[in-house]
Design a protein around this motif. Sequence first.
Motif, PDB file in Angstrom:
ATOM      1  N   PHE A 292     -28.749 -29.542 -47.075  1.00  0.00           N
ATOM      2  CA  PHE A 292     -27.350 -29.785 -47.422  1.00  0.00           C
ATOM      3  C   PHE A 292     -26.889 -31.136 -46.875  1.00  0.00           C
ATOM      4  O   PHE A 292     -26.200 -31.895 -47.570  1.00  0.00           O
ATOM      5  N   SER A 293     -27.247 -31.463 -45.654  1.00  0.00           N
ATOM      6  CA  SER A 293     -26.796 -32.724 -45.053  1.00  0.00           C
ATOM      7  C   SER A 293     -27.325 -33.928 -45.816  1.00  0.00           C
ATOM      8  O   SER A 293     -26.618 -34.935 -45.978  1.00  0.00           O
ATOM      9  N   ASP A 294     -28.559 -33.841 -46.305  1.00  0.00           N
ATOM     10  CA  ASP A 294     -29.134 -34.931 -47.082  1.00  0.00           C
ATOM     11  C   ASP A 294     -28.322 -35.152 -48.353  1.00  0.00           C
ATOM     12  O   ASP A 294     -27.989 -36.286 -48.720  1.00  0.00           O
ATOM     13  N   ILE A 295     -27.990 -34.055 -49.035  1.00  0.00           N
ATOM     14  CA  ILE A 295     -27.205 -34.154 -50.268  1.00  0.00           C
ATOM     15  C   ILE A 295     -25.823 -34.718 -49.965  1.00  0.00           C
ATOM     16  O   ILE A 295     -25.343 -35.638 -50.642  1.00  0.00           O
ATOM     17  N   TRP A 296     -25.165 -34.177 -48.941  1.00  0.00           N
ATOM     18  CA  TRP A 296     -23.796 -34.589 -48.621  1.00  0.00           C
ATOM     19  C   TRP A 296     -23.733 -36.070 -48.237  1.00  0.00           C
ATOM     20  O   TRP A 296     -22.831 -36.793 -48.664  1.00  0.00           O
ATOM     21  N   ASP A 297     -24.690 -36.517 -47.479  1.00  0.00           N
ATOM     22  CA  ASP A 297     -24.657 -37.902 -46.995  1.00  0.00           C
ATOM     23  C   ASP A 297     -25.151 -38.912 -48.018  1.00  0.00           C
ATOM     24  O   ASP A 297     -24.685 -40.063 -48.029  1.00  0.00           O
ATOM     25  N   ASN A 298     -26.090 -38.515 -48.887  1.00  0.00           N
ATOM     26  CA  ASN A 298     -26.799 -39.505 -49.689  1.00  0.00           C
ATOM     27  C   ASN A 298     -26.620 -39.405 -51.195  1.00  0.00           C
ATOM     28  O   ASN A 298     -27.124 -40.271 -51.924  1.00  0.00           O
ATOM     29  N   SER A 299     -25.912 -38.393 -51.694  1.00  0.00           N
ATOM     30  CA  SER A 299     -25.691 -38.300 -53.134  1.00  0.00           C
ATOM     31  C   SER A 299     -24.967 -39.540 -53.649  1.00  0.00           C
ATOM     32  O   SER A 299     -23.944 -39.958 -53.095  1.00  0.00           O
ATOM     33  N   GLU A 300     -25.497 -40.141 -54.711  1.00  0.00           N
ATOM     34  CA  GLU A 300     -24.875 -41.329 -55.296  1.00  0.00           C
ATOM     35  C   GLU A 300     -23.472 -41.004 -55.807  1.00  0.00           C
ATOM     36  O   GLU A 300     -22.538 -41.805 -55.666  1.00  0.00           O
ATOM     37  N   VAL A 301     -23.317 -39.820 -56.410  1.00  0.00           N
ATOM     38  CA  VAL A 301     -22.003 -39.417 -56.918  1.00  0.00           C
ATOM     39  C   VAL A 301     -20.998 -39.333 -55.772  1.00  0.00           C
ATOM     40  O   VAL A 301     -19.871 -39.848 -55.868  1.00  0.00           O
ATOM     41  N   PHE A 302     -21.386 -38.695 -54.674  1.00  0.00           N
ATOM     42  CA  PHE A 302     -20.483 -38.568 -53.537  1.00  0.00           C
ATOM     43  C   PHE A 302     -20.132 -39.939 -52.967  1.00  0.00           C
ATOM     44  O   PHE A 302     -18.976 -40.202 -52.603  1.00  0.00           O
ATOM     45  N   ARG A 303     -21.117 -40.823 -52.889  1.00  0.00           N
ATOM     46  CA  ARG A 303     -20.853 -42.153 -52.357  1.00  0.00           C
ATOM     47  C   ARG A 303     -19.889 -42.916 -53.258  1.00  0.00           C
ATOM     48  O   ARG A 303     -19.011 -43.645 -52.772  1.00  0.00           O
ATOM     49  N   ASN A 304     -20.033 -42.759 -54.559  1.00  0.00           N
ATOM     50  CA  ASN A 304     -19.115 -43.419 -55.491  1.00  0.00           C
ATOM     51  C   ASN A 304     -17.699 -42.880 -55.340  1.00  0.00           C
ATOM     52  O   ASN A 304     -16.718 -43.639 -55.367  1.00  0.00           O
ATOM     53  N   LEU A 305     -17.573 -41.557 -55.181  1.00  0.00           N
ATOM     54  CA  LEU A 305     -16.254 -40.957 -55.049  1.00  0.00           C
ATOM     55  C   LEU A 305     -15.553 -41.397 -53.766  1.00  0.00           C
ATOM     56  O   LEU A 305     -14.318 -41.365 -53.689  1.00  0.00           O
ATOM     57  N   ARG A 306     -16.323 -41.796 -52.775  1.00  0.00           N
ATOM     58  CA  ARG A 306     -15.756 -42.235 -51.494  1.00  0.00           C
ATOM     59  C   ARG A 306     -15.413 -43.722 -51.485  1.00  0.00           C
ATOM     60  O   ARG A 306     -14.917 -44.231 -50.485  1.00  0.00           O
ATOM     61  N   ASP A 307     -15.661 -44.396 -52.592  1.00  0.00           N
ATOM     62  CA  ASP A 307     -15.435 -45.845 -52.670  1.00  0.00           C
ATOM     63  C   ASP A 307     -14.311 -46.133 -53.666  1.00  0.00           C
ATOM     64  O   ASP A 307     -14.508 -46.111 -54.872  1.00  0.00           O
ATOM     65  N   TYR A 308     -13.114 -46.433 -53.159  1.00  0.00           N
ATOM     66  CA  TYR A 308     -11.951 -46.681 -54.021  1.00  0.00           C
ATOM     67  C   TYR A 308     -12.187 -47.813 -55.014  1.00  0.00           C
ATOM     68  O   TYR A 308     -11.620 -47.801 -56.108  1.00  0.00           O
ATOM     69  N   SER A 309     -12.978 -48.784 -54.638  1.00  0.00           N
ATOM     70  CA  SER A 309     -13.143 -49.966 -55.484  1.00  0.00           C
ATOM     71  C   SER A 309     -13.837 -49.636 -56.798  1.00  0.00           C
ATOM     72  O   SER A 309     -13.794 -50.439 -57.735  1.00  0.00           O
ATOM     73  N   LYS A 310     -14.454 -48.461 -56.886  1.00  0.00           N
ATOM     74  CA  LYS A 310     -15.165 -48.085 -58.104  1.00  0.00           C
ATOM     75  C   LYS A 310     -14.311 -47.273 -59.083  1.00  0.00           C
ATOM     76  O   LYS A 310     -14.735 -47.008 -60.202  1.00  0.00           O
ATOM     77  N   TYR A 311     -13.117 -46.881 -58.647  1.00  0.00           N
ATOM     78  CA  TYR A 311     -12.229 -46.125 -59.546  1.00  0.00           C
ATOM     79  C   TYR A 311     -11.682 -47.062 -60.611  1.00  0.00           C
ATOM     80  O   TYR A 311     -11.376 -48.223 -60.347  1.00  0.00           O
TER      81      TYR A 311
END
Length: 352
Positions: A292-311
Amino acid sequence: MPVSLDNKVRMIAWEVTRSCNLNCVHCRAASSCGPYPGELSTDKCLKLVDEIAATSSPVIILTGGEPLLRPDIFEIAAYGTSKGLRMVMATNGTLVTPAVAKKMRESGIQRVSISIDGKDAHSHDTFRQEKGAFDKAMSGIEILKNSGMEFQINTTITTNNLSQIKDILKLAKDIGAAAHHIFLLVPTGRGKDLAAQAITAADYEETLMWFHQESMNCEIQLKATCAPHYFRIMHQNKPKSEKLAKKPGGHFHESTRGCLGGITFCFISHVGQVQPCGYLELNCGNVKKKSFSDIWDNSEVFRNLRDYSKYEGKCGRCEFIKVCGGCRARAYEATGDYLAEEPLCLYQPKAK
Protein backbone atom coordinates in the motif's frame (compact mmCIF):
# COMPACT_ATOMS: atom_id res chain seq x y z
CA MET A 1 3.77 22.76 -6.63
CA PRO A 2 2.62 20.04 -4.21
CA VAL A 3 -0.56 20.32 -2.16
CA SER A 4 1.29 19.69 1.08
CA LEU A 5 4.62 18.53 2.37
CA ASP A 6 2.60 16.02 4.36
CA ASN A 7 0.61 13.79 2.00
CA LYS A 8 -0.15 11.13 4.55
CA VAL A 9 -3.31 9.21 3.88
CA ARG A 10 -5.91 10.28 6.44
CA MET A 11 -8.98 8.41 5.24
CA ILE A 12 -9.53 5.23 3.22
CA ALA A 13 -12.82 3.92 1.86
CA TRP A 14 -12.36 0.17 1.61
CA GLU A 15 -14.85 -1.79 -0.47
CA VAL A 16 -14.50 -5.02 1.49
CA THR A 17 -17.08 -6.68 -0.77
CA ARG A 18 -19.08 -5.69 -3.81
CA SER A 19 -21.99 -7.98 -2.90
CA CYS A 20 -25.13 -6.17 -1.78
CA ASN A 21 -28.67 -7.07 -0.79
CA LEU A 22 -30.09 -4.00 -2.58
CA ASN A 23 -29.90 -2.67 -6.15
CA CYS A 24 -29.84 1.08 -5.61
CA VAL A 25 -30.36 3.20 -8.71
CA HIS A 26 -27.33 5.42 -8.05
CA CYS A 27 -24.80 2.72 -7.10
CA ARG A 28 -21.30 3.56 -8.39
CA ALA A 29 -20.43 -0.16 -8.29
CA ALA A 30 -23.70 -1.41 -9.80
CA SER A 31 -23.66 -3.90 -6.94
CA SER A 32 -25.97 -6.90 -6.65
CA CYS A 33 -26.05 -10.09 -4.57
CA GLY A 34 -22.87 -11.46 -6.19
CA PRO A 35 -20.70 -13.38 -5.52
CA TYR A 36 -17.83 -11.44 -7.06
CA PRO A 37 -14.60 -13.31 -7.89
CA GLY A 38 -11.22 -12.06 -6.79
CA GLU A 39 -12.19 -10.47 -3.49
CA LEU A 40 -9.39 -10.25 -0.94
CA SER A 41 -9.03 -13.20 1.45
CA THR A 42 -9.14 -12.70 5.19
CA ASP A 43 -5.36 -13.13 5.45
CA LYS A 44 -4.76 -10.57 2.70
CA CYS A 45 -7.16 -8.14 4.38
CA LEU A 46 -5.28 -8.40 7.66
CA LYS A 47 -1.95 -7.95 5.87
CA LEU A 48 -3.36 -4.87 4.15
CA VAL A 49 -4.35 -3.46 7.55
CA ASP A 50 -0.74 -3.98 8.67
CA GLU A 51 0.54 -2.14 5.59
CA ILE A 52 -1.84 0.77 6.11
CA ALA A 53 -1.01 1.05 9.82
CA ALA A 54 2.70 1.14 8.97
CA THR A 55 2.07 4.11 6.67
CA SER A 56 -0.12 6.30 8.92
CA SER A 57 -3.23 6.11 11.08
CA PRO A 58 -6.14 6.90 8.78
CA VAL A 59 -9.85 6.49 9.34
CA ILE A 60 -10.91 3.25 7.61
CA ILE A 61 -14.42 3.26 6.17
CA LEU A 62 -15.57 -0.35 5.73
CA THR A 63 -17.95 -0.11 2.81
CA GLY A 64 -19.31 -2.09 -0.11
CA GLY A 65 -21.55 -3.23 -1.61
CA GLU A 66 -22.90 -4.10 1.79
CA PRO A 67 -20.03 -4.77 4.23
CA LEU A 68 -22.25 -6.77 6.58
CA LEU A 69 -22.46 -9.48 3.91
CA ARG A 70 -18.79 -10.27 4.42
CA PRO A 71 -18.54 -13.11 7.01
CA ASP A 72 -15.20 -11.93 8.42
CA ILE A 73 -16.09 -8.23 8.60
CA PHE A 74 -15.86 -8.03 12.37
CA GLU A 75 -12.52 -9.85 12.41
CA ILE A 76 -11.18 -7.24 10.00
CA ALA A 77 -12.67 -4.40 12.05
CA ALA A 78 -11.27 -5.74 15.31
CA TYR A 79 -7.82 -6.18 13.78
CA GLY A 80 -7.84 -2.60 12.52
CA THR A 81 -8.88 -1.41 15.97
CA SER A 82 -6.01 -3.38 17.54
CA LYS A 83 -3.63 -1.52 15.22
CA GLY A 84 -4.87 1.84 16.47
CA LEU A 85 -6.96 2.71 13.41
CA ARG A 86 -10.34 4.42 13.66
CA MET A 87 -12.72 1.90 12.10
CA VAL A 88 -16.12 3.04 10.85
CA MET A 89 -18.72 1.37 8.64
CA ALA A 90 -21.00 2.47 5.79
CA THR A 91 -24.09 0.29 5.48
CA ASN A 92 -27.61 0.51 4.11
CA GLY A 93 -28.84 -0.41 7.58
CA THR A 94 -31.25 -3.14 6.52
CA LEU A 95 -29.19 -5.97 8.02
CA VAL A 96 -28.56 -4.41 11.43
CA THR A 97 -29.85 -6.57 14.29
CA PRO A 98 -29.11 -6.38 18.03
CA ALA A 99 -26.52 -9.15 17.55
CA VAL A 100 -24.88 -7.24 14.68
CA ALA A 101 -24.81 -4.01 16.70
CA LYS A 102 -23.18 -5.89 19.60
CA LYS A 103 -20.47 -7.23 17.28
CA MET A 104 -19.91 -3.74 15.89
CA ARG A 105 -19.20 -2.39 19.36
CA GLU A 106 -17.05 -5.37 20.34
CA SER A 107 -14.92 -5.01 17.21
CA GLY A 108 -14.27 -1.34 17.95
CA ILE A 109 -16.31 0.25 15.16
CA GLN A 110 -16.74 3.86 16.26
CA ARG A 111 -19.39 5.21 13.91
CA VAL A 112 -21.85 3.79 11.41
CA SER A 113 -23.27 5.67 8.44
CA ILE A 114 -26.73 4.80 7.16
CA SER A 115 -27.88 5.99 3.74
CA ILE A 116 -31.26 7.74 3.72
CA ASP A 117 -32.20 9.20 0.34
CA GLY A 118 -35.82 10.17 0.89
CA LYS A 119 -37.90 11.79 3.58
CA ASP A 120 -40.27 8.83 3.74
CA ALA A 121 -40.64 5.18 2.80
CA HIS A 122 -42.03 5.82 -0.67
CA SER A 123 -39.22 8.11 -1.86
CA HIS A 124 -36.40 6.16 -0.18
CA ASP A 125 -37.65 2.76 -1.33
CA THR A 126 -37.97 4.02 -4.91
CA PHE A 127 -34.34 5.15 -4.80
CA ARG A 128 -33.22 1.87 -3.25
CA GLN A 129 -35.45 -0.25 -5.50
CA GLU A 130 -36.53 -2.34 -2.54
CA LYS A 131 -39.90 -2.09 -0.82
CA GLY A 132 -39.41 -1.92 2.92
CA ALA A 133 -35.82 -0.62 2.71
CA PHE A 134 -36.72 2.59 4.57
CA ASP A 135 -38.45 0.81 7.42
CA LYS A 136 -35.59 -1.68 7.74
CA ALA A 137 -33.03 1.13 7.77
CA MET A 138 -34.97 3.04 10.42
CA SER A 139 -35.21 -0.14 12.47
CA GLY A 140 -31.45 -0.60 12.13
CA ILE A 141 -30.91 2.97 13.29
CA GLU A 142 -33.06 2.40 16.37
CA ILE A 143 -31.04 -0.71 17.20
CA LEU A 144 -27.78 1.24 16.82
CA LYS A 145 -29.10 3.96 19.13
CA ASN A 146 -30.17 1.43 21.74
CA SER A 147 -26.71 -0.15 21.63
CA GLY A 148 -24.99 3.20 22.11
CA MET A 149 -23.44 3.24 18.65
CA GLU A 150 -22.88 6.66 17.10
CA PHE A 151 -24.41 6.99 13.63
CA GLN A 152 -24.69 9.49 10.81
CA ILE A 153 -27.02 9.87 7.85
CA ASN A 154 -25.68 9.98 4.28
CA THR A 155 -27.83 11.34 1.44
CA THR A 156 -27.10 11.28 -2.28
CA ILE A 157 -28.77 14.30 -3.92
CA THR A 158 -30.45 14.12 -7.33
CA THR A 159 -33.23 16.14 -8.92
CA ASN A 160 -35.67 13.56 -7.53
CA ASN A 161 -34.93 14.29 -3.89
CA LEU A 162 -33.46 17.81 -4.01
CA SER A 163 -36.77 19.26 -2.83
CA GLN A 164 -36.69 16.88 0.16
CA ILE A 165 -33.21 17.69 1.44
CA LYS A 166 -34.46 20.03 4.18
CA ASP A 167 -36.88 17.36 5.36
CA ILE A 168 -34.14 14.72 5.32
CA LEU A 169 -31.89 16.98 7.41
CA LYS A 170 -34.76 17.47 9.87
CA LEU A 171 -35.23 13.70 9.97
CA ALA A 172 -31.51 13.20 10.70
CA LYS A 173 -31.71 15.61 13.62
CA ASP A 174 -34.98 14.18 14.93
CA ILE A 175 -33.67 10.61 15.08
CA GLY A 176 -30.47 11.59 16.87
CA ALA A 177 -27.83 11.36 14.13
CA ALA A 178 -24.38 12.70 15.01
CA ALA A 179 -23.98 14.08 11.48
CA HIS A 180 -25.61 14.51 8.09
CA HIS A 181 -23.36 14.11 5.06
CA ILE A 182 -24.71 15.00 1.63
CA PHE A 183 -23.24 13.53 -1.55
CA LEU A 184 -23.68 15.22 -4.91
CA LEU A 185 -24.32 12.54 -7.55
CA VAL A 186 -21.33 11.50 -9.65
CA PRO A 187 -22.69 9.63 -12.71
CA THR A 188 -20.62 6.45 -12.58
CA GLY A 189 -21.62 2.79 -12.35
CA ARG A 190 -25.38 2.38 -12.23
CA GLY A 191 -25.48 6.12 -11.53
CA LYS A 192 -24.73 6.77 -15.22
CA ASP A 193 -28.37 5.98 -15.88
CA LEU A 194 -29.20 8.88 -13.56
CA ALA A 195 -27.09 11.43 -15.42
CA ALA A 196 -30.27 13.26 -16.41
CA GLN A 197 -31.16 13.48 -12.71
CA ALA A 198 -27.93 15.22 -11.73
CA ILE A 199 -28.75 18.67 -10.43
CA THR A 200 -27.67 21.71 -12.45
CA ALA A 201 -24.66 23.83 -11.63
CA ALA A 202 -27.02 26.57 -10.40
CA ASP A 203 -28.90 24.17 -8.10
CA TYR A 204 -25.54 22.79 -6.97
CA GLU A 205 -24.40 26.27 -5.91
CA GLU A 206 -27.70 27.13 -4.24
CA THR A 207 -27.81 23.83 -2.34
CA LEU A 208 -24.27 24.22 -1.03
CA MET A 209 -24.94 27.83 -0.01
CA TRP A 210 -27.98 26.66 1.96
CA PHE A 211 -26.04 23.78 3.49
CA HIS A 212 -23.28 26.13 4.59
CA GLN A 213 -25.74 28.49 6.23
CA GLU A 214 -27.35 25.55 8.01
CA SER A 215 -23.96 24.42 9.28
CA MET A 216 -23.51 27.71 11.13
CA ASN A 217 -26.07 26.89 13.79
CA CYS A 218 -26.87 23.22 13.29
CA GLU A 219 -26.58 21.06 16.40
CA ILE A 220 -25.12 18.17 14.39
CA GLN A 221 -22.12 18.02 12.06
CA LEU A 222 -22.86 18.77 8.41
CA LYS A 223 -20.46 17.80 5.64
CA ALA A 224 -20.68 17.94 1.86
CA THR A 225 -18.92 15.15 -0.07
CA CYS A 226 -18.27 14.97 -3.82
CA ALA A 227 -19.02 18.70 -3.61
CA PRO A 228 -15.65 20.47 -3.45
CA HIS A 229 -17.24 23.86 -4.18
CA TYR A 230 -18.53 23.76 -0.62
CA PHE A 231 -15.08 24.64 0.66
CA ARG A 232 -14.79 27.57 -1.76
CA ILE A 233 -18.18 28.79 -0.51
CA MET A 234 -17.04 28.33 3.07
CA HIS A 235 -13.94 30.44 2.48
CA GLN A 236 -15.90 33.10 0.58
CA ASN A 237 -18.11 33.44 3.66
CA LYS A 238 -15.33 33.05 6.19
CA PRO A 239 -15.99 36.30 8.14
CA LYS A 240 -19.48 35.02 8.89
CA SER A 241 -18.33 31.57 9.86
CA GLU A 242 -15.46 32.16 12.26
CA LYS A 243 -17.58 30.76 15.06
CA LEU A 244 -17.61 27.47 13.15
CA ALA A 245 -14.10 26.81 14.42
CA LYS A 246 -15.39 27.11 17.99
CA LYS A 247 -18.11 24.50 17.68
CA PRO A 248 -17.69 20.71 17.62
CA GLY A 249 -16.69 19.59 14.14
CA GLY A 250 -15.78 23.10 13.01
CA HIS A 251 -12.06 22.37 12.94
CA PHE A 252 -12.76 19.42 10.67
CA HIS A 253 -13.99 21.77 7.95
CA GLU A 254 -11.09 24.18 8.42
CA SER A 255 -8.47 21.46 8.13
CA THR A 256 -9.65 19.71 5.00
CA ARG A 257 -10.25 20.46 1.35
CA GLY A 258 -12.82 19.79 -1.33
CA CYS A 259 -11.52 16.93 -3.48
CA LEU A 260 -9.25 14.76 -1.34
CA GLY A 261 -8.76 11.93 -3.85
CA GLY A 262 -5.11 10.92 -4.05
CA ILE A 263 -4.12 13.69 -1.64
CA THR A 264 -5.19 12.52 1.81
CA PHE A 265 -7.86 10.01 0.74
CA CYS A 266 -8.08 6.92 -1.45
CA PHE A 267 -10.38 4.04 -2.27
CA ILE A 268 -9.52 0.34 -2.28
CA SER A 269 -11.79 -1.85 -4.39
CA HIS A 270 -13.08 -5.33 -3.58
CA VAL A 271 -10.28 -6.84 -5.71
CA GLY A 272 -7.54 -4.66 -4.22
CA GLN A 273 -7.33 -1.91 -6.83
CA VAL A 274 -6.32 1.43 -5.31
CA GLN A 275 -8.05 4.49 -6.79
CA PRO A 276 -8.26 8.22 -5.96
CA CYS A 277 -11.90 7.64 -4.98
CA GLY A 278 -14.71 5.19 -5.64
CA TYR A 279 -16.05 7.28 -8.51
CA LEU A 280 -12.73 7.74 -10.30
CA GLU A 281 -11.84 4.26 -11.49
CA LEU A 282 -8.19 4.80 -12.35
CA ASN A 283 -5.92 1.91 -11.47
CA CYS A 284 -3.16 3.36 -9.31
CA GLY A 285 -1.87 -0.08 -8.31
CA ASN A 286 -3.14 -3.26 -6.73
CA VAL A 287 -2.41 -4.33 -3.16
CA LYS A 288 -2.17 -7.94 -4.35
CA LYS A 289 0.96 -6.97 -6.27
CA LYS A 290 2.41 -3.95 -4.47
CA SER A 291 2.50 -2.68 -0.91
CA PHE A 292 0.00 0.00 0.00
CA SER A 293 2.77 2.48 0.87
CA ASP A 294 4.44 1.95 -2.50
CA ILE A 295 1.18 2.69 -4.31
CA TRP A 296 0.35 5.70 -2.12
CA ASP A 297 3.78 7.28 -2.45
CA ASN A 298 4.62 6.46 -6.07
CA SER A 299 1.42 6.29 -8.14
CA GLU A 300 1.73 8.69 -11.08
CA VAL A 301 -1.97 9.55 -10.79
CA PHE A 302 -1.62 10.42 -7.10
CA ARG A 303 1.47 12.52 -7.79
CA ASN A 304 -0.37 14.43 -10.52
CA LEU A 305 -3.33 15.07 -8.23
CA ARG A 306 -0.96 16.53 -5.63
CA ASP A 307 0.51 19.00 -8.13
CA TYR A 308 -1.67 22.10 -8.65
CA SER A 309 0.32 23.18 -11.69
CA LYS A 310 -1.07 20.24 -13.66
CA TYR A 311 -4.75 21.13 -13.18
CA GLU A 312 -6.32 22.47 -16.35
CA GLY A 313 -8.99 24.94 -17.41
CA LYS A 314 -10.41 27.35 -14.90
CA CYS A 315 -9.58 24.97 -12.02
CA GLY A 316 -5.91 25.51 -12.80
CA ARG A 317 -6.43 29.29 -12.76
CA CYS A 318 -8.66 29.41 -9.71
CA GLU A 319 -7.54 31.13 -6.52
CA PHE A 320 -9.52 28.54 -4.55
CA ILE A 321 -7.72 25.52 -5.97
CA LYS A 322 -6.08 24.74 -2.62
CA VAL A 323 -9.43 24.48 -0.82
CA CYS A 324 -11.62 23.15 -3.66
CA GLY A 325 -9.75 21.42 -6.48
CA GLY A 326 -12.94 20.53 -8.35
CA CYS A 327 -14.37 17.03 -8.54
CA ARG A 328 -11.80 14.97 -10.43
CA ALA A 329 -14.32 12.18 -11.07
CA ARG A 330 -16.81 14.54 -12.73
CA ALA A 331 -14.01 16.03 -14.81
CA TYR A 332 -13.00 12.54 -15.93
CA GLU A 333 -16.56 11.47 -16.77
CA ALA A 334 -17.14 14.64 -18.78
CA THR A 335 -13.83 14.84 -20.65
CA GLY A 336 -11.79 11.68 -20.12
CA ASP A 337 -9.15 13.81 -18.37
CA TYR A 338 -9.07 13.70 -14.57
CA LEU A 339 -7.07 16.95 -14.47
CA ALA A 340 -9.62 18.91 -16.53
CA GLU A 341 -11.81 21.60 -15.01
CA GLU A 342 -14.83 20.67 -12.90
CA PRO A 343 -17.86 20.71 -15.25
CA LEU A 344 -20.45 21.70 -12.62
CA CYS A 345 -19.01 24.95 -11.33
CA LEU A 346 -20.41 28.42 -11.97
CA TYR A 347 -17.58 30.28 -10.32
CA GLN A 348 -15.29 32.30 -12.57
CA PRO A 349 -11.75 32.69 -11.16
CA LYS A 350 -10.43 36.17 -10.63
CA ALA A 351 -7.65 37.15 -13.01
CA LYS A 352 -4.25 36.46 -11.49
